[in-house]
Design a protein around this motif. Structure first.
Motif: not given
Length: 223
Positions: A206-219
């Motif tokens: 879930r921590l890595i999922l949160e990071r993935a969503q942050s990357l999506a916001e960056m994209d």
């Protein structure tokens, strides 16, 4: 002499069996199917890079993390570098990044702390366009403080994983101890950090999922 040879053959056979069975055991999914809804997806795929491996830890390096993200809709790929030779690993990484630049592909790279040391030097030399970000999956006390003091070539962040004294299967732990022994002196991550500990693998996913969503916001902002 015959007894000694028989003992050595039997012992070797047991080690081979242990290595094969524990690698297979880690390949099984151990998380529930309850997914987090409405995840913002990245524009670019997530690329998991294998860290240093040995006969006792070679398959399914990142355990449940890639499949967990894929279940949430993320496009996930793997870059399987050579097992443990630093020179071969850097050469393969360099070749891969050059080929991705030529193909005009882009991705978000995910590595462990020891692999980040390798990746950082290659990124500074090549400065490839294909790497949109680097995410370090680290133990609670990362070994990469020296890198963090430098200006990163690409956006970079660290996900510090949760740890537990409960490692799950005794045989998986034993195999990983043998893996550490074969690669003695190298800063290898813990089983918990790699998502192999049942006690923490879902929380760390879930921590890595949160990071993935942050990357999506960056994209999304980049668009």
């Amino acid at each position: 002499m015959d007894d000694t040879l028989a003992f050595l053959i039997t012992f070797f056979a047991l080690l081979v069996t242990l290595a094969i069975l524990t690698n297979r055991a880690r390949a099984k999914k151990h998380y529930d199917q309850e997914l987090q809804p409405n995840c913002l997806l990245t524009r670019w795929p997530l690329l998991f890079v294998t860290g240093q491996r040995s006969f006792f830890y070679f398959s399914n390096y990142w355990n449940i993390y890639p499949s967990y993200l894929a279940e949430h809709g993320y496009e996930v790929f793997h870059l399987r570098l050579p097992w443990s030779n630093p020179g071969l690993r850097k050469t393969r990484l360099t070749e891969f990044l050059k080929s991705q630049d030529e193909a005009k592909r882009k991705f978000h790279m995910i590595v462990d702390s020891a692999t980040l040391l390798e990746v950082d030097s290659v990124l500074r030399e090549l400065r490839p366009d294909c790497v949109m970000s680097v995410t370090e999956i680290a133990d609670a006390n990362p070994i990469t403080d020296g890198i963090s003091l430098k200006t990163p070539v690409v956006p970079q962040a660290t996900v510090e994983t949760m740890r537990s004294q409960k490692t799950g299967s005794f045989f998986i732990k034993w195999a990983y101890d043998l893996h550490r022994l074969l690669l003695f002196g190298r800063p290898l991550p813990s089983l918990s950090t790699l998502g192999a500990s049942k006690a923490t693998q879902l929380q760390n996913s879930r921590l890595i999922l949160e990071r993935a969503q942050s990357l999506a916001e960056m994209d999304l902002r980049a668009d």
